[in-house]
Design a protein around this motif. Structure first.
Motif, PDB file in Angstrom:
ATOM      1  N   GLY A  45       0.805  -1.213   0.000  1.00 13.73           N
ATOM      2  CA  GLY A  45       0.000   0.000   0.000  1.00 13.73           C
ATOM      3  C   GLY A  45       0.837   1.261   0.000  1.00 13.73           C
ATOM      4  O   GLY A  45       2.077   1.233   0.002  1.00 13.73           O
ATOM      5  N   CYS A  46       0.143   2.384  -0.004  1.00 10.46           N
ATOM      6  CA  CYS A  46       0.822   3.675   0.058  1.00 10.46           C
ATOM      7  C   CYS A  46       1.170   3.998   1.510  1.00 10.46           C
ATOM      8  O   CYS A  46       0.750   3.316   2.442  1.00 10.46           O
ATOM      9  CB  CYS A  46      -0.082   4.766  -0.521  1.00 10.46           C
ATOM     10  SG  CYS A  46      -0.413   4.584  -2.295  1.00 10.46           S
ATOM     11  N   PHE A  47       1.965   5.029   1.713  1.00  9.74           N
ATOM     12  CA  PHE A  47       2.340   5.447   3.054  1.00  9.74           C
ATOM     13  C   PHE A  47       1.113   5.983   3.791  1.00  9.74           C
ATOM     14  O   PHE A  47       0.269   6.666   3.201  1.00  9.74           O
ATOM     15  CB  PHE A  47       3.393   6.556   3.015  1.00  9.74           C
ATOM     16  CG  PHE A  47       4.720   6.130   2.461  1.00  9.74           C
ATOM     17  CD1 PHE A  47       5.195   4.844   2.639  1.00  9.74           C
ATOM     18  CD2 PHE A  47       5.512   7.025   1.756  1.00  9.74           C
ATOM     19  CE1 PHE A  47       6.416   4.451   2.138  1.00  9.74           C
ATOM     20  CE2 PHE A  47       6.741   6.651   1.254  1.00  9.74           C
ATOM     21  CZ  PHE A  47       7.198   5.358   1.439  1.00  9.74           C
ATOM     22  N   ASP A  48       1.038   5.700   5.100  1.00 11.88           N
ATOM     23  CA  ASP A  48       0.031   6.365   5.901  1.00 11.88           C
ATOM     24  C   ASP A  48       0.553   7.752   6.277  1.00 11.88           C
ATOM     25  O   ASP A  48       1.663   8.148   5.890  1.00 11.88           O
ATOM     26  CB  ASP A  48      -0.350   5.545   7.133  1.00 11.88           C
ATOM     27  CG  ASP A  48       0.842   5.278   8.065  1.00 11.88           C
ATOM     28  OD1 ASP A  48       1.816   6.059   8.059  1.00 11.88           O
ATOM     29  OD2 ASP A  48       0.787   4.287   8.812  1.00 11.88           O
ATOM     30  N   ARG A  49      -0.254   8.489   7.056  1.00 11.37           N
ATOM     31  CA  ARG A  49       0.127   9.870   7.377  1.00 11.37           C
ATOM     32  C   ARG A  49       1.445   9.912   8.147  1.00 11.37           C
ATOM     33  O   ARG A  49       2.317  10.744   7.866  1.00 11.37           O
ATOM     34  CB  ARG A  49      -0.996  10.520   8.189  1.00 11.37           C
ATOM     35  CG  ARG A  49      -0.661  11.902   8.742  1.00 11.37           C
ATOM     36  CD  ARG A  49      -0.452  12.933   7.647  1.00 11.37           C
ATOM     37  NE  ARG A  49       0.120  14.146   8.183  1.00 11.37           N
ATOM     38  CZ  ARG A  49      -0.569  15.118   8.780  1.00 11.37           C
ATOM     39  NH1 ARG A  49      -1.870  15.000   8.910  1.00 11.37           N
ATOM     40  NH2 ARG A  49       0.033  16.202   9.217  1.00 11.37           N
ATOM     41  N   GLY A  50       1.614   9.008   9.121  1.00  8.00           N
ATOM     42  CA  GLY A  50       2.842   9.008   9.915  1.00  8.00           C
ATOM     43  C   GLY A  50       4.064   8.695   9.073  1.00  8.00           C
ATOM     44  O   GLY A  50       5.122   9.323   9.223  1.00  8.00           O
ATOM     45  N   GLU A  51       3.956   7.710   8.176  1.00 12.24           N
ATOM     46  CA  GLU A  51       5.084   7.357   7.307  1.00 12.24           C
ATOM     47  C   GLU A  51       5.407   8.502   6.351  1.00 12.24           C
ATOM     48  O   GLU A  51       6.584   8.771   6.061  1.00 12.24           O
ATOM     49  CB  GLU A  51       4.752   6.085   6.532  1.00 12.24           C
ATOM     50  CG  GLU A  51       4.703   4.838   7.396  1.00 12.24           C
ATOM     51  CD  GLU A  51       4.144   3.633   6.659  1.00 12.24           C
ATOM     52  OE1 GLU A  51       4.540   2.506   6.989  1.00 12.24           O
ATOM     53  OE2 GLU A  51       3.302   3.824   5.748  1.00 12.24           O
ATOM     54  N   THR A  52       4.363   9.168   5.867  1.00 10.42           N
ATOM     55  CA  THR A  52       4.587  10.324   4.984  1.00 10.42           C
ATOM     56  C   THR A  52       5.356  11.415   5.713  1.00 10.42           C
ATOM     57  O   THR A  52       6.298  12.009   5.175  1.00 10.42           O
ATOM     58  CB  THR A  52       3.243  10.872   4.467  1.00 10.42           C
ATOM     59  OG1 THR A  52       2.565   9.839   3.739  1.00 10.42           O
ATOM     60  CG2 THR A  52       3.452  12.078   3.564  1.00 10.42           C
ATOM     61  N   ASP A  53       4.959  11.697   6.959  1.00 10.71           N
ATOM     62  CA  ASP A  53       5.680  12.702   7.754  1.00 10.71           C
ATOM     63  C   ASP A  53       7.138  12.299   7.953  1.00 10.71           C
ATOM     64  O   ASP A  53       8.047  13.140   7.889  1.00 10.71           O
ATOM     65  CB  ASP A  53       5.004  12.878   9.112  1.00 10.71           C
ATOM     66  CG  ASP A  53       3.677  13.619   9.015  1.00 10.71           C
ATOM     67  OD1 ASP A  53       3.400  14.182   7.945  1.00 10.71           O
ATOM     68  OD2 ASP A  53       2.919  13.618   9.997  1.00 10.71           O
ATOM     69  N   THR A  54       7.375  11.009   8.199  1.00  8.60           N
ATOM     70  CA  THR A  54       8.746  10.530   8.397  1.00  8.60           C
ATOM     71  C   THR A  54       9.584  10.751   7.142  1.00  8.60           C
ATOM     72  O   THR A  54      10.732  11.211   7.214  1.00  8.60           O
ATOM     73  CB  THR A  54       8.731   9.026   8.744  1.00  8.60           C
ATOM     74  OG1 THR A  54       8.004   8.844   9.969  1.00  8.60           O
ATOM     75  CG2 THR A  54      10.143   8.501   8.926  1.00  8.60           C
ATOM     76  N   VAL A  55       9.013  10.429   5.982  1.00 10.46           N
ATOM     77  CA  VAL A  55       9.738  10.616   4.723  1.00 10.46           C
ATOM     78  C   VAL A  55      10.014  12.095   4.475  1.00 10.46           C
ATOM     79  O   VAL A  55      11.129  12.483   4.086  1.00 10.46           O
ATOM     80  CB  VAL A  55       8.939  10.006   3.549  1.00 10.46           C
ATOM     81  CG1 VAL A  55       9.573  10.384   2.215  1.00 10.46           C
ATOM     82  CG2 VAL A  55       8.879   8.502   3.680  1.00 10.46           C
ATOM     83  N   LEU A  56       9.003  12.942   4.686  1.00  6.03           N
ATOM     84  CA  LEU A  56       9.183  14.375   4.450  1.00  6.03           C
ATOM     85  C   LEU A  56      10.279  14.954   5.334  1.00  6.03           C
ATOM     86  O   LEU A  56      11.137  15.715   4.866  1.00  6.03           O
ATOM     87  CB  LEU A  56       7.860  15.112   4.693  1.00  6.03           C
ATOM     88  CG  LEU A  56       6.762  14.923   3.655  1.00  6.03           C
ATOM     89  CD1 LEU A  56       5.467  15.570   4.126  1.00  6.03           C
ATOM     90  CD2 LEU A  56       7.184  15.515   2.315  1.00  6.03           C
ATOM     91  N   THR A  57      10.251  14.609   6.604  1.00  6.18           N
ATOM     92  CA  THR A  57      11.264  15.127   7.535  1.00  6.18           C
ATOM     93  C   THR A  57      12.655  14.670   7.136  1.00  6.18           C
ATOM     94  O   THR A  57      13.617  15.454   7.163  1.00  6.18           O
ATOM     95  CB  THR A  57      10.943  14.670   8.966  1.00  6.18           C
ATOM     96  OG1 THR A  57       9.647  15.159   9.340  1.00  6.18           O
ATOM     97  CG2 THR A  57      11.971  15.203   9.950  1.00  6.18           C
ATOM     98  N   ALA A  58      12.782  13.396   6.753  1.00  5.07           N
ATOM     99  CA  ALA A  58      14.092  12.867   6.355  1.00  5.07           C
ATOM    100  C   ALA A  58      14.555  13.482   5.041  1.00  5.07           C
ATOM    101  O   ALA A  58      15.731  13.825   4.871  1.00  5.07           O
ATOM    102  CB  ALA A  58      14.025  11.353   6.241  1.00  5.07           C
ATOM    103  N   ALA A  59      13.646  13.638   4.092  1.00  2.69           N
ATOM    104  CA  ALA A  59      14.016  14.166   2.779  1.00  2.69           C
ATOM    105  C   ALA A  59      14.416  15.634   2.843  1.00  2.69           C
ATOM    106  O   ALA A  59      15.347  16.070   2.164  1.00  2.69           O
ATOM    107  CB  ALA A  59      12.856  13.990   1.800  1.00  2.69           C
TER     108      ALA A  59
END
Length: 865
Positions: free
Chosen positions: A160-174
């Motif tokens: 599946g796609c990222f949930d909200r928490g995973e999306t936040d994790t990716v954004l912060t890391a990127a």
């Protein structure tokens, strides 16, 4: 990018793939399906490589989909059945030999030609190699591929796609830093967590300059952009569709979400089905209506850019005319009006003015300003100009609003128009331009021409909002209550009175009256006063916070944040109120993160929210031991102070008191807290005065007990009683009184207030020589402080510490407190009974307890039971 694009580990899926490939008693393969861009290829590559076995890749492509053995890149000159059968057998043997005990990976297997798919099925049957087969969700696949999991027993994993928490994790890391919450919400909503779209949106928005960093916080301003690469990919997908499907796509791109009835009238059912079949649009139920939406979040931008100007104007005109015919609600009227603006057809000034009023009522002020400007240009006159000025004022463009309002000639205007103009101009002058005297002059001048009770109520309600902002809360509350109870007050006056009264009552200690008034006021909101609902919300959340009704306050704050979704300034204002609540609950990390985001985005706009947010942030930073950052926040607040923020003078002194306390100067801290209480008392802000006096008590002040006790008789709420009790107990060095106050704070959810009271109780027990209770209360204070993000108040630093036990001693003490015998404890921990006895002896000595009952009481106190 600031850093290499991060990869979120899909641990469960990766483990499932590796286990399936290594199976010894079942099928050695797995079928992985997922939407385009969900990271199937990356996951497969990582999983296959982790086995240290040979790996061979095969990739299905559109170009080779109809070529026999196209996935093997073999040339087939003779397509006779005998020749193909021989090639199938030879390829099977060759692959099995080449990758024996290894893995064949097939990406985009839904695009395989039938013979390549058959070859995979045969390999799966004999089990000579492991197979990882990836297909795209929703795409038709060859029967030989679907048979892998239906008939051959392959495990099927959906990625599946990222949930909200995973999306936040990716954004912060990127991005290398935190992302403001509305931005992360917007990005997640736009991409729906699709990793491919997420990356292209971030990189495209960085390149376009719409994704920016302010004070270490990333935020999105304006529309998000995508990379040229993704744009070209989506453009090619659209170009492959038939002309009729592209017509449907264009209509949906300009009119999304589009009612299927409307879409069917402008195109055909066959065209709609073709657009769906090619993956361009999707149909779904929204309530009782069937609508069409774009299948991909960025298709709209690509399509609208690809349509030439005359065609785009024609499409907008078709949609505007058709949607305008059925428009019965504000959203439909706004959509139709906005489409008319860019079309080959003309909307009337009255319809544009009405749509602008609808947009104002929904707090969509950018739309309101655009529509009102167009209405004014088309002859909309005074009404259109007034709506436009309001939209400018509510979005912190005060100078533009004042130029427009001052240029309007109100001579001879109807009284209702004069009142609307005067109230709007006075509010803009006061809150946006900090021009109190000019604002009062406008209201006074208008008052000489207003004769009706309704008109006078509107002007007086506007004055009340100014009065509460300059600290005259009691006078403001009196005026607002009179208007609330008037039988002649119009909705606008009721809303202005509600915004003033809810805030004033919360501050003067009559918080119980606010929630019902807030509900009443909100029902009076109209297009002129829609943004005032957030002033009402600020008063309501503040009242619930001051009265200690934290659960209700949090629920209310969330509701107002949802209402503020379309209005940035209101969002950040309500976020500041939420920060006040989180600070009261001891959620320091959450409060600090929220307030830092608010301050980074507010910039130089809206002085009222900027002052409040910085003062709250200064306090949370001081409580976290970050004095230097706290001082900087106080200075930012001081730089923004004006007449429209006089209300927050006591809060400024409280923030300075916490900075002094964090620096170790408790004398200065107590003096500043007392000064804050005095200033609040002069203004009649009794709830604020109580907070300031209690702050002094938390610093060790023993002189305000009588004042706090007096306030407990006139200030609403559950917090004031334990505040006064703590002050009285502090003055009398009453250990049990401090303990009782701490327990009450604890029950209310005011964890940091409880921690301070427990710490002061521990200090009193130490002075009384009661070591056992000292250790128990200090341990509880320490535990609560850790729950509050490691808060560092003077009381906690002076008295709070965990129980002085080793890990093993603590473990045995916990078991002993549950009434287990020494023998039972020894069995559970696999140690000797003598070892248990030795640890308990040392524990009793350290804690100064004589038996297991006293030990259990101390342990319960540590755990807050």
């Amino acid at each position: 990018m600031h850093q290499p694009w991060p990869v979120i580990e899909r641990r469960a899926e990766s483990t499932a793939i590796v286990e399936a490939l290594g199976s010894t008693d079942g099928p050695r393969g797995v079928l992985l399906d997922g939407l385009a861009g969900t990271g199937k290829s990356t996951l497969i590559a990582d999983s296959a490589a982790s086995r240290n076995r040979p790996v061979k890749w095969m990739i299905g492509t559109t170009a080779a989909q109809h070529t026999p053995f196209g996935a093997l890149a073999q040339r087939v000159d003779d397509t006779s059945p005998w020749k193909l059968a021989a090639m199938l057998s030879d390829s099977h043997k060759a692959l099995a030999q080449e990758v024996r005990n290894g893995t064949i990976v097939v990406d985009d297997a839904h695009l395989l030609d039938p013979l390549s798919a058959t070859l995979l099925n045969q390999l799966a049957t004999d089990g000579a190699v492991s197979l990882v087969v990836a297909i795209r969700t929703g795409e038709p696949a060859p029967d030989a591929i679907t048979a892998l999991w239906k008939d051959r027993g392959f495990a099927r994993i959906t990625l599946g796609c990222f949930d909200r928490g995973e999306t936040d994790t990716v954004l912060t890391a990127a991005l290398g830093g935190p992302v403001e919450c509305t931005t992360s919400e917007r990005i997640w909503t736009t991409t729906q967590g699709n990793p491919l779209y997420l990356r292209h949106l971030v990189e495209g928005s960085l390149a376009a300059g719409s994704l920016r960093c302010s004070d270490g916080i990333w935020h999105l301003r304006g529309e998000p952009a995508i990379t040229l690469e993704l744009g070209l990919r989506l453009h090619r997908q659209c170009a492959c569709a038939p002309l009729a499907a592209r017509r449907v796509l264009a209509l949906v791109a300009f009119g999304e979400p589009l009612d299927l009835t409307v879409l069917g009238e402008l195109t055909s059912q066959e065209s709609m089905l073709a657009a769906e079949r090619f993956g361009l649009v999707r149909f779904s139920s929204e309530g009782s209506t069937l609508v069409a939406r774009l299948a991909h979040p960025f298709l709209g931008e690509v399509v609208r850019k690809s349509v030439d100007v005359p065609a785009a104007r024609r499409i907008r005109g078709e949609l505007a005319t058709r949607l305008g015919e059925d428009a019965t609600g504000p959203i439909e009227r706004i959509r139709a009006a906005e489409l008319f603006l860019g079309s080959d057809r003309k909307a009337s000034a009255p319809s544009l003015t009405a749509a602008a009023a609808d947009a104002t009522a929904l707090c969509s002020f950018d739309s309101a300003e655009t529509l009102a400007r167009a209405a004014a240009a088309g002859g909309g006159g005074f009404q259109a100009q007034l709506i436009r000025a309001g939209a400018l004022a509510w979005t912190d463009r005060g100078d533009e609003a004042e130029r427009l309002l001052s240029a309007l000639d109100v001579t001879g205007s109807a009284e209702s128009d004069l009142v609307r103009w005067a109230v709007l101009r006075a509010g803009n002058l006061f809150w946006n331009l900090d021009a109190r005297r000019r604002a009062s002059d406008v209201l006074d001048s208008a008052g000489t021409h207003v004769t009706t009770p309704a008109g006078l109520d509107c002007l007086n309600a506007a004055r009340a909002t100014i009065d509460v902002s300059i600290g005259h809360a009691s006078a403001a509350a009196k005026t607002a209550c009179r208007i609330r109870d008037s039988s002649t007050a119009p909705p606008g006056a009721l809303m202005w009175a509600g915004s003033a009264g809810c805030l004033a009552l919360s501050l003067i200690g009559r918080g119980y009256e606010v929630p019902p008034w807030a509900r009443q006021a909100l029902s009076s909101a109209d297009s002129d006063t829609s943004a005032l609902r957030f002033a009402v919300g600020h008063g309501e959340v503040l009242a619930l916070t001051y009265t200690g009704q934290f659960d209700r306050a949090e629920c209310s704050a969330q509701q107002y944040l949802e209402m503020a979704r379309n209005h940035d300034v209101a969002w950040f204002g309500m976020s500041s109120s939420f920060g006040k609540l989180e600070l009261a609950m001891g959620r320091l990390d959450e409060a600090r993160n929220r307030l830092e985001s608010v301050i980074a985005i507010l910039g130089r706009s809206n002085p009222v929210w900027r002052v409040l947010a910085n003062l709250l942030l200064a306090q949370s930073l001081a409580l976290s031991g970050r004095q230097t950052d706290g001082i900087a926040a106080v200075r930012r607040a001081e730089a923004s102070f004006g007449e429209n923020t006089l209300l927050y003078k006591p809060d400024l002194a409280i923030a300075r008191a916490w900075i002094s306390a964090g620096s170790g100067d408790l004398g200065a801290a107590i003096g500043l807290a007392r000064r804050a209480a005095d200033t609040a008392g002069e203004y009649g802000l009794l709830a604020v005065a109580a907070e300031a006096m209690h702050t002094a008590v938390r610093f060790g002040d023993r002189s305000v007990a009588s004042r706090l006790t007096a306030l407990s008789n006139v200030v609403d709420g559950f917090l004031i009683a334990p505040m006064a009790a703590q002050a009285v107990a502090m003055a009398a060095s009453d250990c049990s009184g401090l303990l009782s106050a701490a327990a009450r704070f604890d029950q209310l959810g005011a964890r940091l207030l409880a921690a301070d009271a427990y710490a002061q109780a521990a200090h009193s027990y130490r002075r009384a020589g009661d070591r056992r209770h000292q250790l128990g209360t200090s341990a509880r204070a320490y535990s609560l402080a850790q729950q509050c993000g490691g808060a560092r108040t003077p009381a906690i630093l002076a008295a709070a510490s965990p129980l002085p036990l080793t890990t093993r001693e603590h473990e045995i003490a916990l078991l002993a407190a549950t009434k287990l015998t020494n023998h039972e404890i020894a069995d559970r921990l696999a140690v000797s009974t003598r070892t248990v006895e030795g640890h308990l002896y040392r524990t009793f000595t350290k804690l100064d307890v004589s038996d297991r009952a006293e030990l259990a009481e101390t342990i319960r106190m540590e755990n807050g039971q």
